[in-house]
Enzyme design. Structure first.
Site, PDB file in Angstrom:
ATOM      1  CG  ASN A  37      57.087  13.021 -20.147  1.00 31.71           C
ATOM      2  OD1 ASN A  37      57.057  13.959 -20.931  1.00 31.71           O
ATOM      3  ND2 ASN A  37      56.053  12.698 -19.389  1.00 31.71           N
ATOM      4  CE  LYS A  38      57.115  19.466 -14.584  1.00 34.90           C
ATOM      5  NZ  LYS A  38      56.483  20.758 -14.901  1.00 34.90           N
ATOM      6  CB  VAL A  81      64.283  19.154 -20.723  1.00 34.35           C
ATOM      7  CG1 VAL A  81      65.331  19.794 -21.630  1.00 34.35           C
ATOM      8  CG2 VAL A  81      64.093  17.684 -21.068  1.00 34.35           C
ATOM      9  CD  GLU A 170      37.547  20.587 -27.658  1.00 31.87           C
ATOM     10  OE1 GLU A 170      38.649  20.389 -27.119  1.00 31.87           O
ATOM     11  OE2 GLU A 170      37.050  19.814 -28.498  1.00 31.87           O
ATOM     12  CE  LYS A 379      37.269  16.749 -29.261  1.00 36.18           C
ATOM     13  NZ  LYS A 379      38.138  17.718 -29.927  1.00 36.18           N
TER      14      LYS A 379
END
Lengths: 405, 405
Positions: A37-38, A81, A170, A379
């Protein structure tokens, strides 16, 4: 016998869920698993609109990957990546490369600007923790600057939101809650602030129940949002946006802040690596593998799955990404154990809730329509559920949303 | 008999103290008193460096004027002074005008840029609540933007402070305390941040005890400040500053933020109104009246008073401004009562403390040198004393500094 090398690219909802499930089902001696992951943290993509508006601190929307993975079973590699060389079964990172036997591509999304001039340069997108806090600070700086100018420029206080889809709506919900706070903080008259939502499609929240959409629009309008529906952005400039008006006419809307929330596409690594894709999304097989690549699984925003009922793609959501992660993990476990009978993925849409700020929402869950506090509660439960599924009860306690009334 | 009209321009340390003392000594039937100020609040000019660095919220450095004046005795008018017509005994405001019999000019200071190109456009000055929070937000925005750029620009994180006088040094003290917080907030490596103090004069804090100055410089250097003393800023640009280097050479210092703290001058209203002045400061008579204007008193940053011991002007400070306010109020009371025997103003410098952040300072008080926590404690007591003198114990409780260790 050599252990198969499983490499998971991306620790978003899809990739991290794959890792979380794999570490429970596959033994240390069965596979050699790497997660790339970055950043060294996972972030809640579906909460970024809150961090962008400044209603939730960005540290609340992220957590460290090492807190949720079992480092005895999974090696975490922080890296970006650049390309996947499928023929050679190798992944090229910015600083190095990795060989794989099985690959999981969960590289997420990028903003899709549809070639609209100036958007890349002058609009912000809600895509990462970095971009969210930049949006928050950009808006604050506009407010902080307003009273410093001899001739006050009201357009500094105007915020254009491009897109009335899920993210746009949102974000508007949070933003309208944040504006009164910003007005107090910077001694700005509330009536000077303008929030304009520009949407090219003829409707708000396409695909959502019309009654719920009406509720959402009327609630946001009450809080000051001006909707410009069926209006296409032609160009973004340092001063604002140019929109189409009628046949040939255009109109300038001046604004100090432009937030582009009208669409995402799959990671650009997909096309760069030679996969056949539509806007960076690979139409995966029922078992989640990329066609022609029996060793490559695709999950999350890079995977395209058709909803047969309406013959259109499912919108990429965290819900689907996590379900894909579970199936992907089971299929990887099967392959590791030499089984070739893989499971078919079928999305199970339990419900969809669109928040309108901390205290309001619209949604359908368990087949029932709901609005207001009830939908808002639902939510938060969905948000907490995602934490629970990826990191268990301790993560819910640490990062969960309990501001329930 | 007609009551004399007293008009006080400005609610800074000088003007507000004049008002505070007048309302205690002059009866409602003796004079008609008006206080004019641009904002409806007073701010602590000497605390603005804290709000600018973001170590103290700007609401902590201001309070409402109506909380400290007796509205039965003093009418508060929110307005911006444009010109004083001394012949006609009138004050021209942006929206209206006022007639006076006695005038108190306490219009404060403006940044003095000495004609250096680009400073007005590209540098910030620590001069008001508005400018302080803009500086704070500008720096935050630079940090927030850093990680968003594909090619990271370290110069975004560079902050140039022009001036190693009182304001410059106190700002540096706060800034160095704030940087580690900003680094955590925006995931920035502390070592990428540069803080450069550029001073044209050959020394830091001219006039201060050399031993104390050495302490200050070494403390700030330890916290990462790079001093460029005897270095003149030739120009400010959107990318940073150009400084002189040797005889003819120049050097560019790239920086995302430039704060100009190298000098102030009296309000530009002074010259516009035809007063004889040096950099906007009127060399007042011993009774604080402007020469040739028996009805005009001048206090604070617009008043110039010579320190006979060294034949140089006293630097304008809050301490002197408040002492002037007290004398000015007594002289106005005397004139109101038909007495022409006015009091002479003599500054009584009780001590000077320069803070180096929340936890460190240097200073001389009661004839004793002090550094570190002791000096820092003294500084907070001085700050609390100013609150006490202008607004009594309730204001000290509301806005005082009690973070004492």
């Amino acid at each position: 016998m050599r252990k198969p090398k499983i490499v998971i690219l991306g620790a978003g909802y899809g990739g991290l869920m794959t890792a979380a499930k794999l570490q429970k089902t596959v033994g240390v001696n069965e596979a050699d698993i790497k997660l790339v992951n970055k950043n060294d943290y996972h972030y809640e993509t579906t909460w970024l609109h809150e961090a962008s508006a400044g209603t939730l601190h960005h540290d609340r929307v992220r957590y460290e990957i090492r807190d949720v993975i079992d480092r005895n079973k999974i090696e975490f590699i922080q890296g970006t990546v650049e390309e996947i060389k499928t023929e050679e079964k190798r992944v090229i990172l910015e600083n190095g490369e990795l060989a794989y036997d099985y690959l999981v591509v969960g590289l997420g999304a990028e903003p899709e600007t549809f070639g609209i001039k100036g958007l890349k340069e002058y609009a912000f997108s809600i895509v990462s923790v970095n971009s969210a806090r930049q949006i928050r600070e950009h808006i604050e700086y506009q407010f902080a600057t307003y009273n410093m100018e001899a001739e006050k420029k009201d357009e500094r206080l105007a915020i254009v939101v491009g897109g009335a889809g899920f993210t746009g709506i949102e974000f508007l919900g949070e933003l309208t809650n944040r504006i009164p706070e910003l007005c107090r903080e910077y001694d700005v008259d509330f009536h000077k602030v303008k929030i304009i939502c520009v949407e090219a499609a003829p409707m708000v929240l396409p695909g959502f129940d019309p009654e719920l959409v009406n509720y959402a629009v009327s609630q946001l309008e009450k809080k000051g949002v001006e909707f410009r529906i069926g209006t296409a952005i032609k160009e973004a400039t340092p001063e604002g946006i140019i929109v189409g008006k009628g046949e040939d006419e255009v109109e300038e809307i001046k604004a100090g802040t432009i937030v582009w929330a009208a669409g995402v596409r799959g990671s650009s690594v997909i096309e760069k690596s030679g996969f056949e894709a539509m806007r960076g999304r690979i139409k995966v097989q029922p078992d989640l593998r990329a066609p022609g690549h029996d060793d490559v699984f695709v999950v999350g925003d890079c995977a395209l799955i058709i909803n047969e009922e309406i013959n259109r793609p499912f919108p990429p959501t965290a819900q689907i990404a996590m379900q894909q992660g579970e199936v992907c993990a089971r299929n990887l476990a099967a392959l590791t154990r030499g089984k070739n009978d893989l499971e078919t993925f079928t999305p199970d849409i339990k419900g969809t809730v669109c928040s309108l700020g901390d205290d309001d929402a619209i949604g359908i869950a368990f087949g029932k329509k709901m609005v207001g506090g009830k939908a808002s509660f639902m939510k938060k439960m969905i948000d907490n559920r995602a934490l629970y599924m990826l990191g268990g009860p301790s993560l819910v306690l640490k990062k969960g949303k309990f501001n329930i009334f």
